[in-house]
Design a protein around this motif. Sequence first.
Motif, short mmCIF file in Angstrom:
data_model
loop_
_atom_site.label_atom_id
_atom_site.label_comp_id
_atom_site.label_asym_id
_atom_site.label_seq_id
_atom_site.Cartn_x
_atom_site.Cartn_y
_atom_site.Cartn_z
N ASP A 1 35.55 -0.75 -52.36
CA ASP A 1 36.34 0.36 -51.79
C ASP A 1 37.11 -0.15 -50.56
N PRO A 2 38.13 -0.99 -50.82
CA PRO A 2 38.81 -1.66 -49.70
C PRO A 2 39.82 -0.75 -48.99
N PRO A 3 40.36 -1.21 -47.86
CA PRO A 3 41.45 -0.46 -47.24
C PRO A 3 42.71 -0.52 -48.10
N ILE B 1 33.32 -5.01 -42.57
CA ILE B 1 33.81 -5.84 -41.46
C ILE B 1 33.45 -5.25 -40.09
N SER B 2 33.34 -3.94 -40.01
CA SER B 2 33.10 -3.31 -38.70
C SER B 2 31.60 -3.28 -38.38
N GLU B 3 31.25 -3.98 -37.28
CA GLU B 3 29.83 -4.02 -36.88
C GLU B 3 29.34 -2.62 -36.54
N GLY C 1 28.13 3.53 -45.28
CA GLY C 1 27.16 3.53 -46.37
C GLY C 1 27.32 4.65 -47.39
N LEU C 2 28.51 5.24 -47.50
CA LEU C 2 28.66 6.40 -48.39
C LEU C 2 28.12 6.13 -49.81
N PHE C 3 28.62 5.09 -50.47
CA PHE C 3 28.17 4.85 -51.86
C PHE C 3 26.77 4.25 -51.87
N TYR D 1 32.88 -3.33 -48.71
CA TYR D 1 33.72 -2.47 -47.87
C TYR D 1 32.99 -1.13 -47.70
N CYS D 2 31.73 -1.19 -47.26
CA CYS D 2 30.82 -0.05 -47.41
C CYS D 2 30.92 0.99 -46.30
N GLY D 3 31.67 0.72 -45.22
CA GLY D 3 31.75 1.71 -44.13
C GLY D 3 30.35 2.04 -43.63
#
Length: 366
Positions: A289-291, A240-242, A222-224, A218-220
């Motif tokens: 880090d999920p929603p 999940i978001s391309e 790439g914060l972490f 759940y990396c968004g």
Amino acid sequence: MSRVKCRYFGSCAGCQYQMLDYSTQLDFKRQVVEKAYRYFSGMPSEEVPGPLPTIGSPLQYNYRTKITPHFDAPPKGKAREGWQPWIGFDAKGRRMVLDIEECPIATPVLNEALGPARQAVKEKIDTYKRGSTILMRDSLQVGTSTTSEEEENHVCIQDHKATVRERVGTTLFEFPANSFFQNNNSVLVPLTEYVRTAILSPPGGQPEKQPRHLVDTYCGSGLFAITLSPFFESVVGIEISEESIRSAKHNVSLNGISDDKCDFRAGKAEAIFSVVQDLPPDETVIVIDPPRKGCDDKFIEQLLLFGASTVVYVSCNVHTQARDVGKIVRGSKGGYVLESLRGFDLFPQTAHVESVAVLRKPRMSG
Ligand SMILES: C[S@@+](CC[C@H](N)C(=O)[O-])C[C@H]1O[C@@H](n2cnc3c(N)ncnc32)[C@H](O)[C@@H]1O
């Protein structure tokens, strides 16, 4: 002197805690974490460590880097009679929008832009058939190169597709305005450093093998993965978001990190386990880090099968986190121990808390 800094406090649903001094807010949030695990983890109390004191936000007002004031469309027939919308946030306990001219928890640049943004909507309100939302994001000026944080110019971005830039310590992040990024920049260095320390310097002493591989689920954008990449040989992220994955890849090169080190994939979080199956679990860390809804059972099943030595679960919903951590600990049949729990105050003046849970496979003795 009143602690309350907002003239809408009590009518706006946004903040609940402005009347409390900050240390009381932090202690309330510690209690929220404690109660969430008591009631939602299904774990015996002796297996749940007492939450450590909540880490406060360096900024307690003017911290929110994103606000989304919204408004209703004109009632039928009213548009040409000079009807004006109320533009703001949800009212407390009432199904209506409150007219908001300033928001003391939002950053200065967003407050400066709020008046003109409201005016622009009012001038064309008769063109709206439905209610709508104004997206407002605090961004560093993209395309300028500055050497110090003090020189950085902040702007308000309202175009959903425009690029927003944020700095976390020495790392830059760029992402489209309508995609996910944490909303309180001031606490992101303490948060990412805490996760790094939790992984690399466990309270019980160094593990037999130091982790070399990081899997950020759940990396968004790439914060972490990106802030922690200097401490690992390889980093893999899934999201999940391309669009966010495109940002994460861009952020790797933006920060001069080698493509060979960081691999980002678009897909459901559980799909990462077929990618990392050859990594040694005892030298691999998984960040989750999920929603708000937490993890799917399929993800938890795969996580348990993989069996990484350390799992750090970050969540903006401690109740679903407690439920999932309970499933992980029970599902591992003694494999994982819940080592520590700690709240982070990403949302000062509100009742929300970000929670970080560290799960570890105990060292084999002898
Ligand atoms: C709370 S955000 C965390 C993002 C990132 N770790 C950060 O701190 O910026 C949760 C992310 O999970 C993504 N997401 C939601 N459901 C997912 C799923 N089933 N598999 C993978 N990613 C998912 C969302 O798009 C969002 O970017």
